[in-house]
Write an enzyme that holds these catalytic residues in place. Structure first.
Site, mmCIF file in Angstrom:
data_model
loop_
_atom_site.group_PDB
_atom_site.id
_atom_site.type_symbol
_atom_site.label_atom_id
_atom_site.label_comp_id
_atom_site.label_asym_id
_atom_site.label_seq_id
_atom_site.Cartn_x
_atom_site.Cartn_y
_atom_site.Cartn_z
ATOM 1 N N TYR A 67 0.851 -1.191 0.000
ATOM 2 C CA TYR A 67 0.000 0.000 0.000
ATOM 3 C C TYR A 67 0.883 1.236 0.000
ATOM 4 O O TYR A 67 2.080 1.160 0.282
ATOM 5 C CB TYR A 67 -0.970 0.008 1.193
ATOM 6 N N CYS A 68 0.291 2.371 -0.343
ATOM 7 C CA CYS A 68 1.001 3.651 -0.276
ATOM 8 C C CYS A 68 0.027 4.698 0.236
ATOM 9 O O CYS A 68 -0.785 4.411 1.105
ATOM 10 C CB CYS A 68 1.649 4.018 -1.614
ATOM 11 N N SER A 69 0.061 5.891 -0.303
ATOM 12 C CA SER A 69 -0.803 6.962 0.188
ATOM 13 C C SER A 69 -2.253 6.776 -0.232
ATOM 14 O O SER A 69 -3.166 7.191 0.453
ATOM 15 C CB SER A 69 -0.315 8.324 -0.330
ATOM 16 N N CYS A 73 -1.317 7.888 -5.876
ATOM 17 C CA CYS A 73 -0.017 7.275 -5.609
ATOM 18 C C CYS A 73 0.102 5.932 -6.339
ATOM 19 O O CYS A 73 -0.780 5.090 -6.232
ATOM 20 C CB CYS A 73 0.154 7.080 -4.101
ATOM 21 N N ILE A 98 -3.136 4.498 2.876
ATOM 22 C CA ILE A 98 -3.264 5.024 4.235
ATOM 23 C C ILE A 98 -4.397 6.047 4.322
ATOM 24 O O ILE A 98 -5.037 6.170 5.367
ATOM 25 C CB ILE A 98 -1.908 5.595 4.744
#
Length: 109
Positions: A67-69, A73, A98
């Site tokens: 996962y990232c932002s 992203c 997130i």
């Protein structure tokens, strides 16, 4: 490359996977500074630019969730693609990142 498909997870699916942390590796593909500010509990920080060299430290028998932002992203997608190219068979991506996790009042560290 049949069998090396990346699964896309929603928040509920991620919560379900987190209920048995011994079976999954959660990879936060953002910069380490962002990871330190807030991350999903149990996640490890491997920025996307390090995923290629760090992939050897991950257990290929476990599901790896990136996962990232979230939103615009692409780091989690790029990380998941690199892992599948490196021979990982069970790779998933939490596209909400997130942002969605936090917006849903889910726990963070």
């Amino acid at each position: 490359m049949a069998g090396n498909r990346i699964n896309i997870l929603g928040t509920d699916e991620l919560k379900e996977r987190l209920s048995d942390p011994k079976k999954v590796i959660i990879v936060d593909a953002r910069d380490e500074e962002d990871y330190k500010k807030m991350h999903i509990p149990g996640a490890i920080s491997i920025p996307v630019y390090d995923i290629d060299k760090m992939s050897d430290t991950l257990d290929k028998d476990k599901e790896v969730i990136t996962y990232c932002s979230g939103g615009m992203c692409d780091a989690s997608t790029d990380a998941a693609n690199i892992l599948t190219k490196k021979g990982f068979k069970n790779v998933s991506e939490y596209k909400g990142g997130i942002q969605d996790w936090f917006a849903g009042n889910n726990p963070t560290e």
